[in-house]
Design a protein around this motif. Structure first.
Motif, mmCIF file in Angstrom:
data_model
loop_
_atom_site.group_PDB
_atom_site.id
_atom_site.type_symbol
_atom_site.label_atom_id
_atom_site.label_comp_id
_atom_site.label_asym_id
_atom_site.label_seq_id
_atom_site.Cartn_x
_atom_site.Cartn_y
_atom_site.Cartn_z
ATOM 1 N N HIS A 59 0.778 -1.144 0.091
ATOM 2 C CA HIS A 59 0.231 0.041 0.071
ATOM 3 C C HIS A 59 0.818 1.208 -0.048
ATOM 4 N N LEU A 60 1.778 1.314 0.643
ATOM 5 C CA LEU A 60 2.873 2.396 0.846
ATOM 6 C C LEU A 60 3.324 2.739 -0.535
ATOM 7 N N PHE A 61 4.038 1.926 -1.322
ATOM 8 C CA PHE A 61 4.599 1.505 -2.598
ATOM 9 C C PHE A 61 3.780 2.217 -3.552
ATOM 10 N N THR A 62 2.408 1.615 -3.309
ATOM 11 C CA THR A 62 1.187 2.039 -4.719
ATOM 12 C C THR A 62 1.050 3.375 -4.106
ATOM 13 N N ALA A 63 1.040 3.990 -3.090
ATOM 14 C CA ALA A 63 0.512 5.483 -2.649
ATOM 15 C C ALA A 63 1.657 6.297 -3.293
ATOM 16 N N ILE A 64 2.934 6.014 -3.062
ATOM 17 C CA ILE A 64 3.875 6.663 -3.171
ATOM 18 C C ILE A 64 3.962 6.913 -5.065
ATOM 19 N N GLY A 65 3.942 5.520 -5.660
ATOM 20 C CA GLY A 65 3.869 5.474 -7.154
ATOM 21 C C GLY A 65 2.533 6.485 -7.638
ATOM 22 N N ILE A 66 1.645 6.565 -7.073
ATOM 23 C CA ILE A 66 0.502 7.180 -7.715
ATOM 24 C C ILE A 66 0.711 8.643 -7.274
ATOM 25 N N ALA A 67 1.284 9.061 -6.242
ATOM 26 C CA ALA A 67 1.701 10.303 -5.866
ATOM 27 C C ALA A 67 2.731 11.164 -7.032
ATOM 28 N N ALA A 68 3.584 9.943 -7.119
ATOM 29 C CA ALA A 68 4.664 10.297 -8.219
ATOM 30 C C ALA A 68 4.125 10.599 -9.390
ATOM 31 N N ALA A 69 3.231 9.740 -9.782
ATOM 32 C CA ALA A 69 2.516 10.043 -11.091
ATOM 33 C C ALA A 69 1.695 11.356 -11.203
ATOM 34 N N ILE A 70 1.098 11.473 -10.208
ATOM 35 C CA ILE A 70 0.385 12.830 -10.266
ATOM 36 C C ILE A 70 1.454 14.140 -10.323
ATOM 37 N N TYR A 71 2.475 14.048 -9.552
ATOM 38 C CA TYR A 71 3.413 15.253 -9.608
ATOM 39 C C TYR A 71 4.206 15.194 -11.012
ATOM 40 N N ILE A 72 4.627 13.924 -11.509
ATOM 41 C CA ILE A 72 5.091 14.053 -12.941
ATOM 42 C C ILE A 72 4.244 14.606 -14.016
#
Length: 169
Positions: free
Chosen positions: A79-92
């Motif tokens: 869940h942590l790495f999924t959330a980080i990946g989604i947040a990174a995608a939005i920021y990118i």
């Protein structure tokens, strides 16, 4: 006054310039997911097939992050790495929109975006990331990786090169 307004208003070409970068990310994502689907259909977990004297195809699962970081944990890391990946995608995507004219920077971000989304999809659908590329020297193997990981690494290198180029100006 009219000339100042014209400069402040974004041109329609700037608004559309996000699309090529998203297209690159989509290509990375499709290559990543198609390769993983193919490997899962052709291999059993742990099965390895030699390709060259330094490269195998192997099906392994990574419940952690890069280099199996936190893979042995109880499951919260998914869940942590999924959330980080989604947040990174939005920021990118935000950065791609803001800097769409900076080619090397956007290439880097587009590759990272495609790779990040590819691994997020794995975590959501399978509960782990599917890795299958095994590079080795003698008996020493790098941790297995996938196309998404490769795109992220190439993107990171381009990002560093872009920064070094800017600092050198």
């Amino acid at each position: 006054m009219a000339s100042n307004k014209k400069r402040l208003m974004p041109s329609s070409s700037n608004n559309n310039s996000l699309l090529p970068w998203l297209g690159i990310s989509l290509i990375v994502l499709l290559l990543d997911q198609l390769s993983k689907i193919t490997i899962v259909k052709l291999f059993h977990y742990g099965e390895s097939r030699p390709v060259t004297g330094f490269f195998n195809l192997v099906l392994v699962y990574n419940k952690g992050a890069a280099f199996s970081f936190l893979a042995a944990e109880s499951g919260w890391q998914r869940h942590l790495f999924t959330a980080i990946g989604i947040a990174a995608a939005i920021y990118i995507i935000y950065l791609l929109r803001k800097h769409a004219g900076q080619r090397m920077f956007c290439w880097a971000l587009a590759l990272i975006l495609g790779g990040a989304i590819g691994n997020v999809i794995d975590r959501i659908v399978y509960g782990h990331v599917i890795d299958f590329l095994d590079v080795f020297v003698g008996n020493w193997h790098w941790p297995a990786f996938n196309i998404a990981d490769s795109a992220i690494c190439v993107g990171a290198v381009l990002f560093v090169l872009d920064e070094l180029r800017r600092v050198g100006k």
